[in-house]
Design an enzyme around this catalytic site. Structure first.
Site, mmCIF file in Angstrom:
data_model
loop_
_atom_site.group_PDB
_atom_site.id
_atom_site.type_symbol
_atom_site.label_atom_id
_atom_site.label_comp_id
_atom_site.label_asym_id
_atom_site.label_seq_id
_atom_site.Cartn_x
_atom_site.Cartn_y
_atom_site.Cartn_z
ATOM 1 N N SER A 442 -7.884 -7.316 -11.979
ATOM 2 C CA SER A 442 -8.467 -6.950 -13.269
ATOM 3 C C SER A 442 -8.517 -8.123 -14.231
ATOM 4 O O SER A 442 -9.229 -8.054 -15.232
ATOM 5 C CB SER A 442 -7.699 -5.779 -13.888
ATOM 6 O OG SER A 442 -6.333 -5.881 -13.652
ATOM 7 N N GLU A 475 -17.195 -2.544 -11.482
ATOM 8 C CA GLU A 475 -17.693 -3.824 -11.975
ATOM 9 C C GLU A 475 -17.633 -4.830 -10.825
ATOM 10 O O GLU A 475 -16.555 -5.083 -10.280
ATOM 11 C CB GLU A 475 -16.781 -4.256 -13.142
ATOM 12 C CG GLU A 475 -17.222 -5.457 -13.912
ATOM 13 C CD GLU A 475 -16.328 -5.692 -15.139
ATOM 14 O OE1 GLU A 475 -15.161 -5.233 -15.142
ATOM 15 O OE2 GLU A 475 -16.786 -6.353 -16.080
HETATM 16 P P1 NAD Z 1 0.518 -1.182 -7.621
HETATM 17 O O1 NAD Z 1 1.714 -1.927 -7.960
HETATM 18 O O2 NAD Z 1 0.471 0.291 -7.871
HETATM 19 O O3 NAD Z 1 0.130 -1.400 -6.102
HETATM 20 C C1 NAD Z 1 0.188 -2.620 -5.435
HETATM 21 C C2 NAD Z 1 0.510 -2.345 -3.995
HETATM 22 O O4 NAD Z 1 0.342 -3.536 -3.247
HETATM 23 C C3 NAD Z 1 1.948 -1.884 -3.758
HETATM 24 O O5 NAD Z 1 1.944 -0.696 -3.009
HETATM 25 C C4 NAD Z 1 2.573 -3.030 -2.991
HETATM 26 O O6 NAD Z 1 3.558 -2.591 -2.084
HETATM 27 C C5 NAD Z 1 1.383 -3.603 -2.293
HETATM 28 N N1 NAD Z 1 1.578 -4.998 -1.897
HETATM 29 C C6 NAD Z 1 2.076 -6.008 -2.629
HETATM 30 N N2 NAD Z 1 2.072 -7.144 -1.922
HETATM 31 C C7 NAD Z 1 1.548 -6.857 -0.706
HETATM 32 C C8 NAD Z 1 1.276 -7.598 0.459
HETATM 33 N N3 NAD Z 1 1.542 -8.895 0.512
HETATM 34 N N4 NAD Z 1 0.737 -6.970 1.522
HETATM 35 C C9 NAD Z 1 0.450 -5.648 1.461
HETATM 36 N N5 NAD Z 1 0.697 -4.903 0.374
HETATM 37 C C10 NAD Z 1 1.232 -5.486 -0.692
HETATM 38 O O7 NAD Z 1 -0.681 -1.894 -8.418
HETATM 39 P P2 NAD Z 1 -2.105 -1.337 -8.821
HETATM 40 O O8 NAD Z 1 -2.030 -0.790 -10.199
HETATM 41 O O9 NAD Z 1 -2.600 -0.502 -7.729
HETATM 42 O O10 NAD Z 1 -2.945 -2.669 -8.918
HETATM 43 C C11 NAD Z 1 -3.399 -3.352 -7.790
HETATM 44 C C12 NAD Z 1 -4.444 -4.364 -8.182
HETATM 45 O O11 NAD Z 1 -5.513 -3.683 -8.846
HETATM 46 C C13 NAD Z 1 -3.975 -5.429 -9.154
HETATM 47 O O12 NAD Z 1 -4.647 -6.631 -8.868
HETATM 48 C C14 NAD Z 1 -4.428 -4.895 -10.504
HETATM 49 O O13 NAD Z 1 -4.608 -5.900 -11.455
HETATM 50 C C15 NAD Z 1 -5.726 -4.265 -10.127
HETATM 51 N N6 NAD Z 1 -6.216 -3.231 -11.035
HETATM 52 C C16 NAD Z 1 -5.345 -2.339 -11.566
HETATM 53 C C17 NAD Z 1 -5.841 -1.368 -12.426
HETATM 54 C C18 NAD Z 1 -4.907 -0.366 -13.017
HETATM 55 O O14 NAD Z 1 -5.311 0.340 -13.938
HETATM 56 N N7 NAD Z 1 -3.696 -0.220 -12.507
HETATM 57 C C19 NAD Z 1 -7.199 -1.298 -12.721
HETATM 58 C C20 NAD Z 1 -8.062 -2.217 -12.122
HETATM 59 C C21 NAD Z 1 -7.560 -3.177 -11.289
#
Ligand code: NAD
Length: 732
Positions: A442, A475
């Site tokens: 993001s 996006e």
């Molecule tokens: P989260 O912490 O809920 O999930 C991340 C997941 O990735 C976890 O389950 C973790 O175990 C896993 N993970 C971490 N390292 C790993 C690896 N090396 N191999 C495999 N799995 C691995 O986070 P999220 O909120 O789902 O966000 C994930 C991504 O999406 C981030 O880049 C975030 O910026 C982006 N994002 C988040 C949102 C939001 O509102 N939360 C919105 C848009 C984009």
């Protein structure tokens, strides 16, 4: 060639068939009305015709509605006195439908006339239901996929071809309210239960059933054309009717905050129409409909929420490339976002490999889909078989080798450059050369993340919004080296999962977050200045924002705000403009008030997490000033904070198409939908006024409101965004 044809059979039943040339579903235009009118005249005048059936030549549908492209431009083509021209045009339409409804009956005795049935093979929307409502009996084929209703309110207008007046009189104000005010659609059985249509019959008996009724010498006079007609549920001066109208008025205002002109106009048309005879009620409906069409909000809403949204979904900005439909997607990171992405992909029938570092985490991600399907089963919307089939498409694993046959990867691991780089390498060690790698970051620049890739041309950003299954926007972000095939792949994927894409270039926070953050920051900045938090929040809602800035930061979490602020400050150094905001934000974080997730933020929450109102303790740290700004100043600060970012994004080439700027703003963060989006709003207020207002805001509140050069130039030249930058106009 005409869209309407007539054929009279040996029994004297004239069948008028609607079959719009070159379209898969019928849509109405001015010529269509003229043609229908002529055929109705012909059939009513023909002594050999005993009755009439109006049906469709399209399999499975009657009509999709009025051609909204025409409605959006009606005002511009209505002559020197557009209100008069529009009103006359609408009244002419009423004339045709009223002719169908009266069907040649004697005006005094209600005797004579020819029965007219509507026979709907399926979907009947908007004018496609308003015509049947003017007929004497509505038959529909038992087609559970069909949708029947009046969805006009969803795009900023209301049913203006008698549908409002007829439905209110047929069902009463209370019965008609979900159909008119919420645009609720029903399948044929549901439409019959709601009293909208009269009969549901097997598809192959549709015409026969309508014909049998037409030949049965039925009574055809409508209740409202008979003496002593009373509105079901009571007219406004009846005690029960009175309660309905008071309640409806409060509900509409509560939901729309008074900013959607169509909802108010609809309610007025029903209320005022209920007090007068039917033909006068139609005239009132026509006046309110004209009023709505004259309001720039309606054409802006139709343009963004219907015409341009659909154009983007159909690939208006898709580069030339062969079909890139996704067969198997790899989702890395089964957290909140990854689980949602797996769900929407599997729902679209795409095979998913869902990977996380631990099997437990991968399984938990998959269970999100199971829970989602269970909720659908509880609501009887989903079958057990469907759940099994969807879950069967998701392979939850820790084994990267399972990604071998994926043609698209969506990475959603922690927001950390080195974690993401590591994952990129691990994935690319197993995937084939044509596989496209997308990151759901993001905030991190795509061009930077692409450095970890062995093929930056095939590296792209696909930024989902949370919660993934609910949010309609995606996006797509092009890094410096992203190639056309990757863009086409992302667009085709978004189309498969039925969301709306915008495609932007790489820059800090891309487009959506770039505009949302200044909105939140402006709200927090006002807290620091002593503006009442209630004024800030209500000002936002009264201008059509779904959430005030303080509620929004509570929802997204205050510690995330702190994290973003720190990263932005580190990247911008001395140019960082938001120190005052950070003071409040960091203080909140220090108090452990992290927003909804900690049950405490700018708002107070009860133990169950229900929002209770603004947190009173905030005033001890940031007292409310004795003198408060006026409402419009607060609203302008909140709106310009977003809109100027949108203009800068266009100026800098992050946005390439204002349609994406407008559609993305409404779907991405709920930017005042009544306005049609930031660029439409600027066109409504006019560039000269916008520039003047920015000059005033700059003087009073600082350089962040400085008029961008582009806006200044447009103000000097009297330009409008949708004249200067409209890509659809150029394409036409
Ligand atoms: P989260 O912490 O809920 O999930 C991340 C997941 O990735 C976890 O389950 C973790 O175990 C896993 N993970 C971490 N390292 C790993 C690896 N090396 N191999 C495999 N799995 C691995 O986070 P999220 O909120 O789902 O966000 C994930 C991504 O999406 C981030 O880049 C975030 O910026 C982006 N994002 C988040 C949102 C939001 O509102 N939360 C919105 C848009 C984009």
């Amino acid at each position: 060639m005409t869209d309407f044809t007539i054929k009279t059979d040996a029994d004297g039943v004239a069948i008028i068939t609607w079959d719009t040339v070159g379209k898969s579903m019928n849509v109405m235009n001015q010529q269509g009305f003229t043609d229908l009118d002529a055929l109705i005249d012909q059939a009513l005048a023909d002594d050999a015709v005993k009755g009439i059936i109006i049906t469709s030549g399209k399999e499975g549908s009657f009509a999709g509605g009025m051609d909204l492209n025409i409605i959006a431009k009606m005002k511009d083509s209505a002559g020197d006195d557009p209100a008069r021209g529009l009103f006359d045009g609408v009244m002419a339409m009423h004339g045709v439908l009223r002719k169908i409804e009266r069907a040649g009956m004697d005006p005094k005795t209600n005797k004579g006339g020819k029965p007219i049935a509507a026979a709907l093979p399926g979907t009947a929307l908007g004018i496609g239901l308003e015509i049947p409502l003017a007929c004497h009996r509505i038959f529909a084929a038992d087609n559970p996929k069909a949708k029947i209703g009046l969805p006009e309110i969803m795009v900023g207008i209301f049913p203006g071809a008698g549908g409002t007046t007829r439905l209110a009189r047929k069902l009463g104000a209370m019965g008609a309210s979900p159909l008119l005010l919420e645009g609720k659609l029903n399948d044929p059985q549901g439409a019959k239960r709601a009293g909208v249509i009269d009969e549901v019959v097997p598809a192959d008996e549709l015409i026969a059933a309508a014909k049998a009724w037409v030949l049965s010498s039925p009574t055809i006079v409508k209740p409202w054309d008979e003496k002593g007609y009373k509105m079901p549920g009571g007219a406004p001066y009846h005690p029960a009717g009175f309660m309905t109208f008071v309640g409806a008025s409060a509900m509409v205002n509560g939901k729309t905050m008074g900013v959607f002109p169509a909802a108010k106009a609809l309610l007025s048309a029903v209320y005022e129409g209920a007090l007068v005879p039917f033909d006068t009620a139609l005239k009132i409906e026509a006046r309110w409909f004209t009023n709505v069409l004259m309001n720039p909000s309606s054409s802006a809403m139709i343009r963004s929420l219907f015409i341009n949204k659909e154009a983007l979904e159909k690939g208006a900005n898709r580069p030339e490339a062969p079909d890139q439909k996704v067969k198997q997607v790899g989702v890395i990171g089964a957290g909140m976002m990854g689980a949602g992405i797996a769900l929407v992909s599997a729902l679209a029938g795409i095979k998913v490999v869902l990977i996380d570092a631990k099997q437990e985490a991968a399984d938990k991600g998959k269970s999100y889909t199971a829970d989602y399907m269970d909720k659908g089963i509880a609501r009887k919307k989903v079958t057990e078989d469907k759940k099994t089939a969807v879950l069967g498409l998701i392979n939850a694993t820790t084994d990267y080798a399972a990604l071998k046959d994926c043609d698209l990867i969506v990475e959603a691991v922690f927001e950390d450059t080195s974690v993401k780089a590591d994952v990129t390498k691990k994935v690319q060690a197993v995937t084939g050369p044509d596989c496209i790698f997308a990151t759901n970051t993001s905030t991190l620049p795509i061009t930077e993340l692409a450095k970890a890739s062995n093929d930056p041309e095939k590296f792209i950003g696909i930024h989902f919004f949370s919660p993934v299954d609910k949010m309609l926007l995606v996006e797509i972000i092009k890094g410096e080296k992203t190639g056309d095939v990757a863009v086409a792949k992302a667009l085709d994927f978004v189309r498969q999962i039925r969301k709306t894409p915008i495609v932007v270039n790489d820059a800090r926070f891309f487009y959506a977050n770039r505009c949302i953050i200044p909105y939140i920051n402006e709200g927090i900045r006002m807290v620091k200045e002593g503006v009442s938090p209630a004024l800030i929040e209500n000002a936002a809602k009264l201008v059509g924002m779904p959430l005030g800035p303080l509620q929004l930061v509570d929802e997204t979490s205050i510690d995330l705000g702190v994290k973003i602020a720190k990263a932005t400050r580190a990247a911008m150094g001395d140019a960082y403009p938001d120190g005052e905001v950070d003071e409040v934000l960091f203080w909140m974080a220090d108090q452990d008030r992290l927003g909804r997730k900690s049950n405490s933020g700018f708002y107070a929450y009860d133990d169950k997490g229900k929002r209770q109102g603004l947190w009173e303790g905030l005033a001890a740290q940031y007292p409310v000033a004795a003198e408060q700004p006026d409402l419009v100043t607060v609203q302008h600060r909140l709106l310009f904070a977003q809109v100027l970012e949108a203009v800068r994004a266009l100026e800098e080439g992050v946005l390439e198409d204002i349609r994406e700027g407008d559609v993305g703003a409404i779907l991405g963060w709920g930017f005042a939908p009544w306005s049609g989006g930031p660029f439409s709003w600027l066109d409504i207020i006019g560039a000269p006024y916008a520039a003047e207002r920015c000059d005033q805001l700059t003087e009073e509140f600082g350089d962040r409101f400085k008029t961008p050069d582009l806006l200044r130039d447009m103000a000097d030249k009297g330009h409008e965004f949708y004249k200067r930058f409209d890509k659809s106009a150029k394409a036409a």
